[in-house]
Design an enzyme around this catalytic site. Structure first.
Site, PDB file in Angstrom:
ATOM      1  N   MET A  30       0.838  -1.195   0.000  1.00 30.63           N
ATOM      2  CA  MET A  30       0.000   0.000   0.000  1.00 30.63           C
ATOM      3  C   MET A  30       0.874   1.247   0.000  1.00 30.63           C
ATOM      4  O   MET A  30       0.435   2.332   0.372  1.00 30.63           O
ATOM      5  CB  MET A  30      -0.962   0.005   1.193  1.00 30.63           C
ATOM      6  N   GLY A  31       2.128   1.078  -0.401  1.00 32.39           N
ATOM      7  CA  GLY A  31       3.030   2.215  -0.451  1.00 32.39           C
ATOM      8  C   GLY A  31       3.634   2.512   0.905  1.00 32.39           C
ATOM      9  O   GLY A  31       3.652   1.672   1.806  1.00 32.39           O
ATOM     10  N   HIS A  34       9.231   0.772   3.068  1.00 27.98           N
ATOM     11  CA  HIS A  34      10.302   0.759   4.065  1.00 27.98           C
ATOM     12  C   HIS A  34      11.158  -0.474   3.844  1.00 27.98           C
ATOM     13  O   HIS A  34      10.943  -1.224   2.871  1.00 27.98           O
ATOM     14  CB  HIS A  34       9.725   0.778   5.486  1.00 27.98           C
ATOM     15  N   HIS A  37       9.456  -3.832   3.077  1.00 30.07           N
ATOM     16  CA  HIS A  37       9.026  -4.027   1.690  1.00 30.07           C
ATOM     17  C   HIS A  37      10.216  -4.362   0.790  1.00 30.07           C
ATOM     18  O   HIS A  37      10.117  -5.227  -0.092  1.00 30.07           O
ATOM     19  CB  HIS A  37       8.341  -2.760   1.166  1.00 30.07           C
ATOM     20  N   GLN A  61     -10.443  -2.554   2.477  1.00 31.07           N
ATOM     21  CA  GLN A  61      -9.950  -3.273   3.654  1.00 31.07           C
ATOM     22  C   GLN A  61      -9.843  -2.373   4.876  1.00 31.07           C
ATOM     23  O   GLN A  61      -9.377  -2.799   5.928  1.00 31.07           O
ATOM     24  CB  GLN A  61      -8.613  -3.949   3.366  1.00 31.07           C
ATOM     25  N   ASP A 150       2.153  -9.762   8.901  1.00 29.30           N
ATOM     26  CA  ASP A 150       0.698  -9.878   8.778  1.00 29.30           C
ATOM     27  C   ASP A 150       0.349 -11.361   8.635  1.00 29.30           C
ATOM     28  O   ASP A 150      -0.101 -11.817   7.583  1.00 29.30           O
ATOM     29  CB  ASP A 150       0.206  -9.075   7.578  1.00 29.30           C
ATOM     30  N   GLN A 153      -3.245 -12.394   7.652  1.00 34.22           N
ATOM     31  CA  GLN A 153      -3.463 -12.040   6.257  1.00 34.22           C
ATOM     32  C   GLN A 153      -2.799 -13.066   5.339  1.00 34.22           C
ATOM     33  O   GLN A 153      -3.388 -13.496   4.340  1.00 34.22           O
ATOM     34  CB  GLN A 153      -2.897 -10.656   5.976  1.00 34.22           C
ATOM     35  N   ARG A 187       2.954   2.170   9.449  1.00 30.61           N
ATOM     36  CA  ARG A 187       2.259   2.941  10.479  1.00 30.61           C
ATOM     37  C   ARG A 187       3.177   3.368  11.623  1.00 30.61           C
ATOM     38  O   ARG A 187       2.765   4.151  12.475  1.00 30.61           O
ATOM     39  CB  ARG A 187       1.067   2.144  11.025  1.00 30.61           C
TER      40      ARG A 187
END
Length: 292
Positions: A30-31, A34, A37, A61, A150, A153, A187
């Site tokens: 989702m951009g 960091h 990723h 979501q 996650d 997920q 976040r």
């Protein structure tokens, strides 16, 4: 690196790559990229000749009281990071391209998606399952890399891929951590320096639980409660949940059995900022006091 925004163009590119016998790996984000990723990109690069990275802040979501509108979107910075990491194609569609007018389909995944995050965030995993399925259909990869941070997920995506016979290999990447153990997350930018340092207590508490399991404890429910108490003792922290699940089925687990693997998952509010983390434990093949 080529940036693509149109789903049909991305599909056409992927089809040509496949016809050229290129192995395609995809990393979905989702951009707000960091090092976590980037580690996924590196893993994809090790296993595929072409790497596609997707950036899409998926509205379906997010719950009504969550941070969709303020979620960080530093696109130019993200594009630069993707390019330096060796991404071949950056797929960054607008919401209207993924959910055009008249869009009315959603994918639900019962069982593994019903507890923990699924219970706390109604509709979240349906949004995840739907957008992941769409992105897999658009990018047409041979493998897709997702982070273990996650964990639920990841379990949902594996279930969807299996149940819908989607021809893609799901690859799990280890969680990247800051020096104090805090799981790297987009976040984390919401945290103050003090909160960021204190949040290392989440990982320390999970590790303490694994140490107790390694020492022979088998009561997972009680251990989860003790871990929640340990986390909550940190000033400014409020525990949403701490729970153990069976690693294979992702169903709740109350007692450790020999030869099984378990995952402890935690969701914690640090002065209103929600953080998640998890850790895995493999039981020994023999536990004292358990019959063979």
């Amino acid at each position: 690196m080529q940036t693509v925004t149109d789903p049909v163009e991305m599909q056409t590119i992927s089809e040509k790559l496949r016809l050229g016998r290129q192995l395609i790996g995809v990393v979905m984000t989702m951009g707000a990229l960091h090092e976590g990723h980037i580690s996924l990109v590196k893993l994809a690069r090790e296993q595929a000749g072409t790497v596609i990275l997707t950036i899409f802040v998926n509205p379906t979501q997010f719950g009504p009281n969550e941070d969709f509108h303020r979620y960080p979107r530093p696109f130019e910075q993200d594009a630069a990071l993707a390019r330096s990491a060796g991404v071949d194609y950056l797929f960054a569609p607008e919401a209207g391209a993924i959910y055009p007018e008249g869009f009315s389909t959603a994918i639900s995944c019962s069982g593994v998606s019903d507890l923990l995050e699924g219970e706390k965030r109604p509709g979240h995993f349906s949004g995840v399952a739907t957008v992941v399925t769409k992105l897999l259909n658009i990018t047409r990869p041979h493998l897709a890399v997702f982070g273990e941070k996650d964990a639920q997920q990841l379990a949902v995506i594996r279930r969807v891929v299996t149940d819908l016979n989607i021809p893609v290999k799901v690859v799990a990447a280890p969680t990247m951590r800051e020096s104090n153990g805090l799981a790297v997350s987009s976040r984390n930018i919401y945290l103050t320096a003090g909160q960021r340092e204190s949040a290392g207590a989440i990982w320390r508490s999970l590790q303490h639980a694994l140490d107790r399991l390694a020492a022979g404890e088998t009561g997972l429910k009680e251990l989860a409660e003790a871990t929640a108490t340990m986390i909550a003792s940190e000033s400014g922290f409020r525990v949403d949940y701490v729970a153990f699940v069976d690693e294979e089925t992702f169903m709740p687990a109350e007692r450790a059995l020999k030869g099984r693997s378990y995952r402890i998952l935690a969701a914690v509010f640090a002065d209103g900022i929600r953080l998640i983390d998890n850790a895995c434990f493999a039981s020994p093949t023999h536990i004292a006091g358990e019959e063979a």
